[in-house]
Design a protein around this motif. Structure first.
Motif, PDB file in Angstrom:
ATOM      1  N   SER B 161       0.832  -1.199   0.000  1.00 24.60           N
ATOM      2  CA  SER B 161       0.000   0.000   0.000  1.00 24.60           C
ATOM      3  C   SER B 161       0.872   1.257   0.000  1.00 24.60           C
ATOM      4  CB  SER B 161      -0.912  -0.006   1.219  1.00 24.60           C
ATOM      5  OG  SER B 161      -0.156  -0.271   2.366  1.00 24.60           O
ATOM      6  N   ASN B 190      -2.223  -0.346  -4.879  1.00 21.15           N
ATOM      7  CA  ASN B 190      -3.092  -0.097  -3.739  1.00 21.15           C
ATOM      8  C   ASN B 190      -2.760   1.272  -3.163  1.00 21.15           C
ATOM      9  OD1 ASN B 190      -4.775  -0.282  -1.571  1.00 21.15           O
ATOM     10  ND2 ASN B 190      -3.902  -2.168  -0.750  1.00 21.15           N
ATOM     11  N   TYR B 191      -3.448   2.282  -3.699  1.00 23.22           N
ATOM     12  CA  TYR B 191      -3.155   3.661  -3.309  1.00 23.22           C
ATOM     13  C   TYR B 191      -4.164   4.118  -2.260  1.00 23.22           C
ATOM     14  CZ  TYR B 191      -2.232   8.658  -3.789  1.00 23.22           C
ATOM     15  OH  TYR B 191      -1.903   9.968  -3.544  1.00 23.22           O
ATOM     16  N   ILE B 192      -3.670   4.616  -1.134  1.00 16.57           N
ATOM     17  CA  ILE B 192      -4.547   5.081  -0.065  1.00 16.57           C
ATOM     18  C   ILE B 192      -4.557   6.609  -0.100  1.00 16.57           C
ATOM     19  CG2 ILE B 192      -5.090   4.896   2.392  1.00 16.57           C
ATOM     20  CD1 ILE B 192      -4.795   2.179   1.131  1.00 16.57           C
ATOM     21  N   ALA B 193      -5.716   7.160  -0.490  1.00 16.38           N
ATOM     22  CA  ALA B 193      -5.785   8.617  -0.678  1.00 16.38           C
ATOM     23  C   ALA B 193      -6.076   9.337   0.631  1.00 16.38           C
ATOM     24  CB  ALA B 193      -6.885   8.944  -1.690  1.00 16.38           C
TER      25      ALA B 193
END
Lengths: 511, 328
Positions: B161, B190-193
């Motif tokens: 991530s 898996n990008y967590i904004a």
């Protein structure tokens, strides 16, 4: 005690007649924007920023310190007097504060609020002075799973505000969640309930909801009843701001409890000062129930004003610590303060105390000075503000309407915001008409998105593995406390019911 | 009649505050039809305190310092990555006393929202200042350099991530761009904004995500004290005074700048546009602006005319392609 030495040096820098004038200006301005519905201290700092370019850093900081805390001193004033809080951080202190005002204790309520704000801010700033590096560690212990646990915890802890009528509480909660859903969904970029209007992509601002629901809703409510029962609307402005020893003994523990709620929340960016103020209010309400306090919820309890007000300012105090030591803005005001600091070559962050130590200590000293000035000022103002209630209703509420609309328009110069404001105001009016509680709406608006976003972040990181939610000491502790609270309150509830039944039974037999 | 007098004072006080408030708002929102040299409004399509707001205010100070414009106001129209500001700006046809701040983030936001209004609808004036994004990992991570990271990433794109700013931001785009260049399907990342670099920072410090991509300036201090390790930076060449290798020199051809600049309203004449270019060129040479660049760690990337137009065209193409790759 190296910190004390450094702080004293800071004081010697900050305490000049000219600087005291700046802090006074800042405090006045901060209080003014705090009082006005919709305008917040972020706006005040933004407007001041260009002016301070021509000042030396010390003068600028000391002015910012006045504005920063001033907004928090001011926002409860209009809430207590007129049931229209100036900012979301003052919602919780409005409930009991306005009740006090209706019963002729306006000045006392204002004084309690001012002292609460002072104590909260003072203790929080002291904590920052001595423990800034430790605070930073606490902030970094919070990931998405911890935030989610915190949000769940807050939801349930605050539920006592809702529990008067469960159905009505849930309806209000639902209204709040619907309002909170509007906008672009952060994690996926999906647009929700915006009716295709790009102005709604960022969601409905909490300021618009607060002002609409509380200020405009109240105005409509008053307007609808002004000819029906004029007597009920009259508020006696009498009363002195001085707190008797008896009052102090009641308020002191509440101030300290409120501060204890506020301190940790300033460091973690979890929705600003609303959550701790509501937690503080909820706790006082529970304590009042246990104590059999009839003032609470009826004629207004001094404790119900003291705790949230202290919590709000304590949050602001430690938020400043997080801002300085971590470079982490936990509120809009903090974000704009970062910009201001950078103007003076101060880069908030882990290296700040090494790089610009003297300026930081001057700033911290300024915060203390600001608090003292604000306390003195607001204690004097309490009487004057209470006189505001002498203004005839129709002028007063017309004025509030104008100021609400102005404040909301000033956020982003968008006419759509005004329509939303009007819509929310009508909702607030109808909710008052049908006696739906307003607090759950605001709780849902604040905690709903927090819980949702953090849950989804936690699960995205773990790729859908639910065990991530209970995999750290912080989350486990929070859930354990939560479980214990639920069990205990459940048992109390049962015992209460049994006693009631026995009471009824004995009454029957005696007859 | 003490009460009446006090009441009068109160009413007066309220009136003063109300009028002052009105005046502030009005000053921020109004603009006449005079020449740009007399009166210029800089529109920041961001909230006070936001990145573009800071840029607009620095520009305002620089213009003031050399007196190239008499009266300069900054007005904020925040929302949706600047697209709200853009959609309002295109309606100000022919306004020759107004420039809007723009930048890479706006292109991303326009593409993400499939907005009808794009940078094609405004007059490009100049690109002024850039900064760059860096890939960082927590100091306690086993990942030592970019090669380690790419290895871990290739093995398990979903489990690796990455935290960063909002969707469509440079942080997000760079994630997709680097993934493409190292042979990972961007849609698998898996990008967590987070809503901003500051918030994303906590998720990196708490070790929630494996890595993070953030503006280098926002993490520079953490890198210096050693709580975060910077693996690579998205600039063309190494930045002066920054001991972080570029993606390019490590064999990943991902150069991406978070640029900022100005545009003019549609429908202005060629002379009026030229006037804007001259104003920008003048203040760009001022000492105040050089100080601003240094203070904010911005790289001077001054660019006008066709060169700027070509640059923006290319940016739009690349951004659209990355966003498509990310599956948005």
């Amino acid at each position: 005690m190296e910190q004390i030495m450094l702080l004293m040096e800071g004081f010697s820098q900050a305490l000049t007649p000219m600087n005291l004038l700046w802090v006074l200006i800042g405090a006045l301005l901060g209080t003014a924007v705090g009082v006005l519905p919709g305008l917040g201290s972020a706006m005040a700092v933004a407007l001041l920023l260009p002016i301070t370019f021509s000042l030396d850093p010390t003068a600028a900081f000391i002015m910012f310190a006045g504005v920063y805390y001033g907004g928090l001193f001011g926002d409860s004033t209009s809430g207590i007097l007129l049931n229209t809080p100036g900012n979301s951080s003052a919602i919780a202190s409005t409930f009991e504060g306005h009740r006090m005002a209706r019963n002729g204790l306006a000045a006392k309520a204002l004084a309690t609020a001012a002292m609460g704000a002072f104590i909260g801010g003072l203790l929080a700033t002291t904590v920052v002075v001595f423990f800034a590096p430790t605070l930073v560690k606490l902030a970094t212990a919070f990931g998405p799973a911890e935030y989610f646990a915190l949000a769940v915890f807050a939801f349930l802890a605050i539920s006592s505000v809702v529990s008067d009528s469960i159905v009505k509480g849930l309806i209000s909660l639902g209204i709040g969640l619907v309002l909170a859903l509007v906008g672009v969904d952060g994690p996926s970029g999906t647009v929700r309930y915006t009716l295709g209007l790009p102005q709604l992509f960022d969601g409905i601002s909490i300021v618009v909801i607060t002002v609409g629901l509380l200020a405009l809703g109240e105005v409509l409510h008053i307007a609808a009843r002004i000819h029906r029962d004029p007597e009920a609307l009259r508020i006696k402005p009498s009363g002195r701001p001085r707190l008797s020893r008896h009052d102090l003994r009641k308020a002191m523990p509440a101030w300290l409890r409120g501060t204890a709620f506020g301190l940790p929340f300033g460091i973690i960016p979890a929705g600003g000062s609303e959550v701790p103020t509501f937690l503080a209010y909820g706790t006082e309400k529970k304590l009042a129930k246990r104590r059999g306090d009839i003032e609470f919820g009826q004629i207004g309890s001094i404790r119900g004003v003291a705790a949230p007000e202290a919590a709000g300012n304590a949050t602001a105090g430690t938020a400043m610590g997080a801002l300085l030591a971590l470079g982490l803005p936990t509120s809009a005001t903090a974000a704009i303060m970062i910009a201001a600091f950078q103007q003076y070559g101060m880069q908030p962050g882990p290296l700040l105390f090494e790089r610009s130590g003297d300026m930081v200590w001057t700033l911290l000293a300024s915060l203390f000075i600001g608090l003292v000035i604000l306390l003195i000022m607001n204690m004097q103002f309490a009487v004057l503000w209470a006189k505001l209630l002498l203004v005839p209703r129709h002028y007063l509420y017309a004025g509030i309407t104008v100021l609400s609309v102005l404040g909301v328009y000033a956020i982003s110069a968008s006419t759509l915001d005004l329509w939303v404001l009007l819509g929310v105001g009508l909702v607030g009016f109808m909710m008052r008409r049908y006696q739906l509680p307003l607090a759950p709406v605001l709780i849902a608006v604040i905690l709903g998105p927090l819980a949702e976003t953090e849950l989804r972040r936690a699960l995205t990181v773990s790729e859908g593995d639910l065990s991530t939610l209970v995999s750290s000491p912080v989350t486990i502790t929070l859930y354990i406390i939560l479980a214990i609270t639920l069990v205990v309150s459940g048992m109390q509830h049962m015992r209460h019911r049994r006693k009631e039944r026995e009471g009824q039974a004995s009454e029957l037999t005696s007859v | 009649m003490v009460d009446k007098r006090i009441m009068g004072k109160v009413v007066y006080g309220v009136a003063v505050v109300a009028i002052a408030g009105l005046a502030f708002t009005n000053a921020a929102a109004s603009g006449g039809e005079s020449s740009a040299r007399n009166k210029l409004v800089l529109m920041a399509p961001a909230a006070p305190g936001g990145g573009w707001d800071g840029f607009a205010r620095e520009a305002q100070q620089a213009m003031k310092s050399i007196g190239t414009v008499n009266n300069i106001q900054v007005t904020n129209i925040p929302g949706a990555g600047g697209t709200i500001g853009l959609s309002q700006f295109v309606q100000m046809t022919g306004r020759h006393d107004m420039m809007m701040v723009t930048g890479g983030v706006m292109i991303g936001a326009v593409e993400l929202a499939n907005s009808d209004t794009t940078l094609d609808d405004v007059e490009l004036v100049a690109r002024l200042a850039d900064d760059y994004a860096a890939l960082v990992v927590p100091a306690k991570s086993d990942i030592q350099d970019l090669d380690d990271f790419i290895e871990v990433w290739r093995e398990d794109p979903g489990g690796t991530s990455i935290a960063g700013g909002s969707l469509g931001s440079i942080d997000h785009l760079l994630t997709g761009y680097v993934a493409q260049k190292v042979g990972i399907d961007p849609a698998d990342t898996n990008y967590i904004a987070y809503s901003g670099g500051g918030e994303a920072l906590t998720s990196m410090l708490s070790g929630t995500t494996v890595g993070g991509i953030s503006g280098y300036n926002e993490v520079a201090d953490q890198v210096e004290v050693g709580t975060l390790r910077a693996l690579a930076i998205s600039s063309e060449e190494r930045l002066p005074g920054v001991d972080v290798p570029t993606f390019k020199e490590l064999g990943v051809d991902a150069v991406m700048a978070n640029w900022r600049g100005f545009v003019g309203a549609p429908g202005i004449t060629e002379e009026q546009k030229q006037e804007f270019v001259e104003i920008v060129t003048e203040f760009r040479d001022s000492q105040q602006w050089r100080d601003a660049l240094e203070r904010n760690n911005w790289t001077d990337s001054f660019m006008v005319g066709d060169q700027f137009a070509d640059f923006v065209d290319n940016e739009i193409t690349v951004t659209a392609q990355i966003i498509e790759g990310l599956g948005l």
